[in-house]
Motif scaffolding. Structure first.
Motif, short mmCIF file in Angstrom:
data_model
loop_
_atom_site.label_atom_id
_atom_site.label_comp_id
_atom_site.label_asym_id
_atom_site.label_seq_id
_atom_site.Cartn_x
_atom_site.Cartn_y
_atom_site.Cartn_z
N UNK A 57 37.44 41.46 20.24
CA UNK A 57 36.83 41.56 18.87
C UNK A 57 37.65 41.02 17.73
N UNK A 58 38.95 41.49 17.83
CA UNK A 58 39.85 40.90 16.78
C UNK A 58 40.30 39.13 16.90
N UNK A 59 39.87 38.49 17.64
CA UNK A 59 39.98 37.36 18.06
C UNK A 59 40.61 36.85 19.16
N UNK A 60 41.16 37.67 20.14
CA UNK A 60 41.95 37.12 21.25
C UNK A 60 41.04 36.78 22.42
N UNK A 61 41.40 35.82 23.11
CA UNK A 61 40.86 35.28 24.34
C UNK A 61 41.70 35.85 25.62
N UNK A 62 41.07 36.50 26.42
CA UNK A 62 41.63 36.99 27.86
C UNK A 62 41.86 35.94 28.66
N UNK A 63 43.12 35.72 29.32
CA UNK A 63 43.50 34.88 30.06
C UNK A 63 44.41 35.41 31.31
N UNK A 64 44.40 34.75 32.29
CA UNK A 64 45.41 35.33 33.73
C UNK A 64 46.25 34.38 34.19
N UNK A 65 47.07 34.69 35.12
CA UNK A 65 48.33 34.18 35.54
C UNK A 65 47.78 33.86 36.89
N UNK A 66 46.64 34.09 37.50
CA UNK A 66 46.32 34.15 39.02
C UNK A 66 46.21 35.53 39.58
#
Length: 239
Positions: free
Chosen positions: A208-217
């Motif tokens: 909600x604050x503007x971050x995008x979820x990402x993963x390393x595998x």
């Protein structure tokens, strides 16, 4: 210690500095200096260069200092890190400093135990000492700034939006659909959770604050491993 970091209080003249304590012990026991040797030095917040040993005793090493080289460029990264376990906190501080992280925020999270905030490693003196060790390892002079926020929601709602404005903003979270990007050359905010990760609620607030979820595998990494892996993946400067 690949560089002896010099502080204002070490200087007895504009081009003379005296080393004592831990740094002197390292020069004696590891480098085995003698009078006339030259060692790499840098002034906190300033230039790097060399120091010629002009006087050496069991308790002091006086250096003739020449500072004529800039430190490495800092990473364009703001690292938001849930407070780690005390047993790994020192190593993480040193790693962040060695990688070139200059803006570090320590925040609370549901899975951060209250006792973590009581560790003596959070004292100003201990934080500075461990950051110094990281700078000396990587031959850098620019001391990182560490800020502490013990309340998750006020930080995410009141401060994080301004931190991420105009920047790439990411939250590392296993199970998300987007792989972590690589080779970024832009100002970036990276949020890393505690052991066990952020809760779904916390990830939602960060998004909600503007971050995008990402993963390393598919692999789940310890925080002390995830920090250097993520930073190295994001920025060419660490490769």
């Amino acid at each position: 210690m690949n560089l002896a970091l010099l502080f204002d209080e070490d200087f007895i003249a504009p081009d003379r500095a005296v080393l004592r304590g831990r740094r002197l012990a390292h020069l004696h026991s590891v480098i085995k200096i003698v009078a006339g040797d030259t060692v790499p030095v840098g002034r906190e917040g300033g230039q790097m260069g060399t120091g010629e040993v002009v006087r050496l005793t069991d308790t002091e090493a006086e250096l003739q200092v020449t500072l004529d080289q800039p430190p490495p460029a800092p990473l364009p990264l703001t690292l938001v890190l849930a407070m780690p376990r005390p047993k790994m906190f020192r190593r993480i501080l040193q790693t962040c400093a060695a990688l070139g992280v200059k803006d570090l925020w320590l925040i609370n999270s549901y899975k951060v135990e209250k006792s973590f905030w009581q560790t003596p490693w959070l004292s100003d003196q201990q934080v500075r000492e461990n950051l110094t060790l990281g700078l000396e390892q990587s031959k850098d002079t620019l001391m990182p700034r560490v800020q502490i926020r013990k309340l998750f929601k006020p930080f995410v709602e009141d401060e994080l939006p301004s931190l991420v404005a105009g920047r790439k903003a990411l939250v590392a979270h296993p199970g998300t659909s987007t792989p972590c990007p690589t080779h970024l050359n832009q100002p970036t905010v990276l949020c890393i959770g505690p052991e066990g990760g952020f809760t779904d609620y916390e990830v939602g607030k960060l998004e909600d604050a503007g971050c995008q979820g990402v993963h390393l595998g598919p692999r789940i990494l310890r925080v002390e491993t995830a920090v250097p892996v993520l930073v190295s993946r994001l920025f060419d400067a660490c490769l």
